[in-house]
Design an enzyme around this catalytic site. Structure first.
Site, PDB file in Angstrom:
ATOM      1  N   TYR A 106       0.823  -1.097   0.059  1.00  0.00           N
ATOM      2  CA  TYR A 106       0.044  -0.014   0.030  1.00  0.00           C
ATOM      3  C   TYR A 106       0.721   1.047  -0.054  1.00  0.00           C
ATOM      4  O   TYR A 106       0.456   2.120  -0.408  1.00  0.00           O
ATOM      5  CB  TYR A 106      -0.972   0.187   1.172  1.00  0.00           C
ATOM      6  CG  TYR A 106      -2.029  -0.887   0.842  1.00  0.00           C
ATOM      7  CD1 TYR A 106      -3.082  -0.950   0.069  1.00  0.00           C
ATOM      8  CD2 TYR A 106      -2.198  -2.081   1.875  1.00  0.00           C
ATOM      9  CE1 TYR A 106      -4.100  -1.621  -0.122  1.00  0.00           C
ATOM     10  CE2 TYR A 106      -3.459  -2.908   1.581  1.00  0.00           C
ATOM     11  CZ  TYR A 106      -4.336  -2.462   0.707  1.00  0.00           C
ATOM     12  OH  TYR A 106      -5.281  -3.465   0.482  1.00  0.00           O
ATOM     13  N   GLU A 199       4.210 -27.651  17.356  1.00  0.00           N
ATOM     14  CA  GLU A 199       3.434 -26.955  16.215  1.00  0.00           C
ATOM     15  C   GLU A 199       2.253 -26.381  16.536  1.00  0.00           C
ATOM     16  O   GLU A 199       1.440 -25.407  15.936  1.00  0.00           O
ATOM     17  CB  GLU A 199       3.052 -28.203  15.362  1.00  0.00           C
ATOM     18  CG  GLU A 199       1.925 -27.966  14.039  1.00  0.00           C
ATOM     19  CD  GLU A 199       1.551 -29.205  13.209  1.00  0.00           C
ATOM     20  OE1 GLU A 199       2.078 -30.352  13.422  1.00  0.00           O
ATOM     21  OE2 GLU A 199       0.870 -29.048  12.392  1.00  0.00           O
ATOM     22  N   ASP A 251       2.466 -32.924  14.525  1.00  0.00           N
ATOM     23  CA  ASP A 251       1.586 -33.752  14.206  1.00  0.00           C
ATOM     24  C   ASP A 251       2.139 -35.046  13.377  1.00  0.00           C
ATOM     25  O   ASP A 251       3.267 -34.661  12.732  1.00  0.00           O
ATOM     26  CB  ASP A 251       0.389 -33.403  13.500  1.00  0.00           C
ATOM     27  CG  ASP A 251      -0.763 -32.701  14.262  1.00  0.00           C
ATOM     28  OD1 ASP A 251      -0.628 -32.946  15.325  1.00  0.00           O
ATOM     29  OD2 ASP A 251      -1.634 -31.964  13.970  1.00  0.00           O
TER      30      ASP A 251
END
Length: 365
Positions: A106, A199, A251
């Site tokens: 921007y 995680e 995981d």
């Protein structure tokens, strides 16, 4: 711990960025003074020029280079965009201000510099990193914060307005967000003996509640999935400056394994950078073999999961026997599981039983 001056403080990074950006600007002026069209040469980021370096344990850019020449009509747009980005980065560094990637996109409009979309400005910022051989964070351009750290570590801020102020990272049980001020802070005092990168926020909170930081003298980092670069940068600093071993818990699926690998060996997209990897980090789990060993609740691997596993088996970062064997176990059992699955044995099981076994194993790496 004995305190020593870090080269990662806000002031040190500022001086380095200012020197590099000034050199870039000088090269453009020198070309003009010599009556030449200014041009910039940098390492190519094409897939064919990304190679795996076994010694560094990460992808790096090869010898092929590309040139952005203002005398070439096709190059004028990216050349001028790149020069403006360098100007904007210099302005940020000089004024001791920070910006996000979105802010940069921007801000360009305010200067009358056009990018088709943020993806284009992000690409050019990466080109600037390659050209400068410096991460954008060194030029005060940061991603959005989303990961956090907790534990017995006192830091001393070095960012403007907060120089010398200290913060105890065990004061807030939700953790402290890992942003520009924290990644450039001095490490003032700690009794930590390791770092555990986790995680998921749920397990991070479980570890805080179970006082893992006290039981195992560990600094806890919630990576919030794939860790942002500022988090990977902090992991490397904790490992290299404080000599703390780093363990990673994710995981039990191909995506979790890859989160651990990115912490350890980085990504192909950041092949031009050296300060985002922690080669000595250890993937503690949850492994595919843990699903079998601990009889964890599991789900069937999807076709996308299996396709991803075969991709990882072809990745040079996964040639280590342990990693390769675990990928094979995933393919054999065709199951995946989550860190939270240990709750079937009670909420404290993962801290009181699983973690000690893994930490003992970590000593053998």
């Amino acid at each position: 711990m004995s305190k020593r001056k870090s080269t990662s403080t806000a002031e040190a990074r500022k001086s380095s960025a200012q020197a590099l950006l000034k050199d870039l600007g000088s090269s453009v002026y020198n070309d003009l003074d010599e009556g030449k069209f200014p041009s910039l040469t940098m390492a190519s980021r094409s897939v064919r020029n990304i190679v795996y370096d076994k010694k560094l344990q990460q992808f790096i850019l090869g010898p092929t280079t590309v040139k952005r020449a203002s005398g070439n009509i096709k190059h004028i747009r990216p050349f001028t965009q790149l020069i403006w980005l360098a100007y904007f980065a210099k302005k940020l560094v000089d004024e001791k201000r920070t910006s996000t990637l979105r802010d940069v996109f921007y801000s360009a409009q305010a200067f009358g510099v056009e990018f088709m979309d943020q993806a284009e400005s992000d690409e050019l910022i990466t080109d600037l990193e390659v050209l400068m051989q410096m991460a954008r964070e060194g030029m005060n351009i940061y991603p959005e914060e989303r990961s956090a750290i907790f534990g017995n570590l006192t830091i001393e801020y070095t960012v403007p307005g907060y120089e010398g102020k200290k913060a105890d990272l065990s004061a807030n049980p939700d953790g402290v967000m890992i942003g520009p001020a924290l990644t450039t802070a001095e490490f003032a005092d700690t009794d930590a003996e390791m770092v555990l990168a986790i995680e998921k926020g749920g397990l991070f909170t479980r570890f805080v509640e179970e006082r893992v930081h006290k039981k195992y003298k560990a600094l806890l980092i919630n990576t919030a999935g794939q860790p942002p670069r500022s988090t990977r940068y902090l992991l490397r600093r904790l490992n290299q400056e404080l000599k703390l071993p780093v363990g990673i818990l994710c995981d039990a699926d191909p995506w979790g394994a890859h989160i651990a690998m990115v912490c350890k060996s980085g990504s192909a997209n950041a092949a031009h950078l050296r300060e985002l990897t922690t080669p000595d980090a250890v993937w503690l789990g949850v492994w595919a073999s843990d699903i079998v060993k601990y009889k964890l609740p599991s789900d069937k691997l999807t076709e996308v999961d299996i396709k991803r596993l075969y991709e990882l088996k072809q990745d040079p970062r996964y040639t280590d026997k342990m990693w390769h064997d675990e990928l094979d176990v995933f393919l054999k059992i065709k199951k995946k599981s989550e860190q939270e699955a240990f709750a079937r044995y009670g909420l404290s099981y993962i801290v009181d039983t699983y973690l000690p076994e893994k930490l003992q194993l970590m000593k053998s790496f």
